[in-house]
Write a protein that holds these residues in place. Structure first.
Motif, PDB file in Angstrom:
ATOM      1  N   PRO A  68       0.807  -1.230   0.000  1.00  0.00           N
ATOM      2  CA  PRO A  68       0.000   0.000   0.000  1.00  0.00           C
ATOM      3  C   PRO A  68       0.837   1.276   0.000  1.00  0.00           C
ATOM      4  N   ASP A  69       1.970   1.270   0.714  1.00  0.00           N
ATOM      5  CA  ASP A  69       2.822   2.467   0.771  1.00  0.00           C
ATOM      6  C   ASP A  69       3.332   2.852  -0.618  1.00  0.00           C
ATOM      7  N   PHE A  70       3.846   1.867  -1.337  1.00  0.00           N
ATOM      8  CA  PHE A  70       4.375   2.097  -2.680  1.00  0.00           C
ATOM      9  C   PHE A  70       3.298   2.637  -3.610  1.00  0.00           C
ATOM     10  N   PHE A  71       2.120   2.003  -3.581  1.00  0.00           N
ATOM     11  CA  PHE A  71       1.047   2.420  -4.472  1.00  0.00           C
ATOM     12  C   PHE A  71       0.510   3.797  -4.098  1.00  0.00           C
ATOM     13  N   PHE A  72       0.518   4.127  -2.810  1.00  0.00           N
ATOM     14  CA  PHE A  72       0.035   5.437  -2.390  1.00  0.00           C
ATOM     15  C   PHE A  72       0.968   6.552  -2.867  1.00  0.00           C
ATOM     16  N   VAL A  73       2.270   6.356  -2.720  1.00  0.00           N
ATOM     17  CA  VAL A  73       3.233   7.371  -3.157  1.00  0.00           C
ATOM     18  C   VAL A  73       3.216   7.517  -4.673  1.00  0.00           C
ATOM     19  N   SER A  74       3.220   6.401  -5.389  1.00  0.00           N
ATOM     20  CA  SER A  74       3.225   6.476  -6.850  1.00  0.00           C
ATOM     21  C   SER A  74       1.938   7.113  -7.361  1.00  0.00           C
ATOM     22  N   GLN A  75       0.815   6.778  -6.728  1.00  0.00           N
ATOM     23  CA  GLN A  75      -0.460   7.374  -7.115  1.00  0.00           C
ATOM     24  C   GLN A  75      -0.460   8.876  -6.845  1.00  0.00           C
ATOM     25  N   SER A  76       0.097   9.289  -5.731  1.00  0.00           N
ATOM     26  CA  SER A  76       0.167  10.715  -5.402  1.00  0.00           C
ATOM     27  C   SER A  76       1.029  11.461  -6.414  1.00  0.00           C
ATOM     28  N   ALA A  77       2.109  10.821  -6.860  1.00  0.00           N
ATOM     29  CA  ALA A  77       3.018  11.455  -7.813  1.00  0.00           C
ATOM     30  C   ALA A  77       2.359  11.664  -9.170  1.00  0.00           C
ATOM     31  N   ILE A  78       1.653  10.653  -9.655  1.00  0.00           N
ATOM     32  CA  ILE A  78       1.078  10.766 -10.999  1.00  0.00           C
ATOM     33  C   ILE A  78      -0.249  11.510 -11.010  1.00  0.00           C
ATOM     34  N   ALA A  81      17.447   6.538  13.310  1.00  0.00           N
ATOM     35  CA  ALA A  81      17.768   7.515  12.264  1.00  0.00           C
ATOM     36  C   ALA A  81      18.048   6.807  10.938  1.00  0.00           C
ATOM     37  N   LEU A  82      18.760   5.682  11.003  1.00  0.00           N
ATOM     38  CA  LEU A  82      19.066   4.900   9.802  1.00  0.00           C
ATOM     39  C   LEU A  82      17.789   4.418   9.124  1.00  0.00           C
ATOM     40  N   ILE A  83      16.874   3.845   9.899  1.00  0.00           N
ATOM     41  CA  ILE A  83      15.629   3.313   9.363  1.00  0.00           C
ATOM     42  C   ILE A  83      14.789   4.427   8.752  1.00  0.00           C
ATOM     43  N   TRP A  84      14.722   5.562   9.445  1.00  0.00           N
ATOM     44  CA  TRP A  84      13.921   6.677   8.945  1.00  0.00           C
ATOM     45  C   TRP A  84      14.491   7.230   7.642  1.00  0.00           C
ATOM     46  N   LEU A  85      15.807   7.458   7.605  1.00  0.00           N
ATOM     47  CA  LEU A  85      16.435   8.014   6.406  1.00  0.00           C
ATOM     48  C   LEU A  85      16.351   7.047   5.225  1.00  0.00           C
ATOM     49  N   GLU A  86      16.570   5.773   5.489  1.00  0.00           N
ATOM     50  CA  GLU A  86      16.495   4.771   4.424  1.00  0.00           C
ATOM     51  C   GLU A  86      15.094   4.730   3.825  1.00  0.00           C
ATOM     52  N   SER A  87      14.087   4.795   4.690  1.00  0.00           N
ATOM     53  CA  SER A  87      12.691   4.776   4.232  1.00  0.00           C
ATOM     54  C   SER A  87      12.363   6.036   3.442  1.00  0.00           C
ATOM     55  N   LEU A  88      12.788   7.190   3.962  1.00  0.00           N
ATOM     56  CA  LEU A  88      12.504   8.461   3.289  1.00  0.00           C
ATOM     57  C   LEU A  88      13.159   8.514   1.916  1.00  0.00           C
ATOM     58  N   ILE A  89      14.412   8.076   1.828  1.00  0.00           N
ATOM     59  CA  ILE A  89      15.122   8.094   0.545  1.00  0.00           C
ATOM     60  C   ILE A  89      14.443   7.180  -0.468  1.00  0.00           C
ATOM     61  N   TRP A  90      14.025   5.994  -0.020  1.00  0.00           N
ATOM     62  CA  TRP A  90      13.381   5.038  -0.931  1.00  0.00           C
ATOM     63  C   TRP A  90      12.076   5.603  -1.488  1.00  0.00           C
ATOM     64  N   PHE A  91      11.209   6.084  -0.606  1.00  0.00           N
ATOM     65  CA  PHE A  91       9.912   6.573  -1.074  1.00  0.00           C
ATOM     66  C   PHE A  91      10.030   7.911  -1.804  1.00  0.00           C
ATOM     67  N   ALA A  92      11.038   8.705  -1.481  1.00  0.00           N
ATOM     68  CA  ALA A  92      11.304   9.924  -2.247  1.00  0.00           C
ATOM     69  C   ALA A  92      11.725   9.564  -3.666  1.00  0.00           C
ATOM     70  N   LEU A  93      12.501   8.480  -3.801  1.00  0.00           N
ATOM     71  CA  LEU A  93      12.903   8.005  -5.126  1.00  0.00           C
ATOM     72  C   LEU A  93      11.688   7.541  -5.921  1.00  0.00           C
ATOM     73  N   VAL A  94      10.780   6.824  -5.265  1.00  0.00           N
ATOM     74  CA  VAL A  94       9.534   6.403  -5.919  1.00  0.00           C
ATOM     75  C   VAL A  94       8.747   7.622  -6.378  1.00  0.00           C
ATOM     76  N   ALA A  95       8.639   8.637  -5.500  1.00  0.00           N
ATOM     77  CA  ALA A  95       7.923   9.866  -5.844  1.00  0.00           C
ATOM     78  C   ALA A  95       8.567  10.554  -7.043  1.00  0.00           C
ATOM     79  N   TYR A  96       9.898  10.597  -7.052  1.00  0.00           N
ATOM     80  CA  TYR A  96      10.627  11.253  -8.145  1.00  0.00           C
ATOM     81  C   TYR A  96      10.386  10.539  -9.475  1.00  0.00           C
ATOM     82  N   LEU A  97      10.501   9.227  -9.475  1.00  0.00           N
ATOM     83  CA  LEU A  97      10.363   8.458 -10.712  1.00  0.00           C
ATOM     84  C   LEU A  97       8.950   8.545 -11.284  1.00  0.00           C
ATOM     85  N   PHE A  98       7.948   8.451 -10.414  1.00  0.00           N
ATOM     86  CA  PHE A  98       6.570   8.433 -10.897  1.00  0.00           C
ATOM     87  C   PHE A  98       6.019   9.828 -11.186  1.00  0.00           C
ATOM     88  N   SER A  99       6.796  10.859 -10.909  1.00  0.00           N
ATOM     89  CA  SER A  99       6.347  12.221 -11.215  1.00  0.00           C
ATOM     90  C   SER A  99       6.928  12.746 -12.531  1.00  0.00           C
TER      91      SER A  99
END
Length: 206
Positions: free
Chosen positions: A20-30, A153-171
């Protein structure tokens, strides 16, 4: 260093599995914009941080002591995902709307997307299972506070970078152009995925 590398790898492969997280971010981007999707990604990463804090605090043992609590959270999460799926289905089957109207049918502020991203992850069955089992066993409350803080901090940054990348690609412009052509199908498919996740959580009792 071995501990940090191990946690980073475990969490990375957990993030790679679409949900659901992946689909929500990609949907928000497009559907809206890159900056809107970044707020959705931020909301999800903050929710992951909350889950990680709960894991360090003994989430696994809490669910062992209060078995019904996990079931209650699962049902609530299922209902929330079902609701999001229905909203997307309404958009997909609104045959009166034009393509332009569909793209703005449900205008959302960035703060709204941040909150929806947060609650989408909180309702995510993968997050609940992952942080109450695998992640909880990999770390413990006996670690020094500095180590715990660094891991969070590691978990938060890793998660933010991953989903930011998803947002970037799908936008990307091509993604948006494809969405304008296939908006009803994309909304319907994403809505169906969310509804399926929700129904599974509500009905599954194994």
């Amino acid at each position: 260093m071995t501990l940090f590398l191990g946690i980073a790898l475990i969490h990375f492969f957990a993030l790679l599995s679409p949900g659901p997280d992946f689909f929500f971010v990609s949907q928000s981007a497009i559907r809206q914009s890159r900056s809107h999707a970044m707020f959705a990604a931020l909301g999800i990463s903050l929710s992951i941080l909350v889950w990680a804090i709960c894991a360090i605090s003994g989430l696994h043992f809490l669910f062992q002591k209060i078995a019904w609590l996990q079931q209650a959270l699962v049902i609530l999460g299922g209902l929330y995902l079902f609701y999001l799926g229905i909203q997307l289905f309404k958009s997909a089957f609104n045959k009166q709307a034009s393509v332009q109207q569909l793209s703005t049918a449900i205008p959302k502020s960035k703060i709204t997307l941040l909150l929806q991203g947060f609650f989408t992850n909180m309702a995510n069955p993968k997050a609940l299972v992952y942080f109450s089992s695998v992640f909880s066993l990999a770390i413990n409350a006996d670690m020094p506070l500095t180590t715990q803080s660094s891991l969070l901090a590691l978990i938060w940054l890793e998660s933010l970078i991953w989903f930011a990348l998803v947002a970037y690609l799908f936008s990307w412009h091509k993604m948006n152009a494809a969405y304008q052509r296939l908006s009803k199908w994309i909304d319907g498919l994403t809505g169906g995925i969310f509804i399926s996740f929700g129904c599974y959580l509500i009905l599954n009792r194994d």
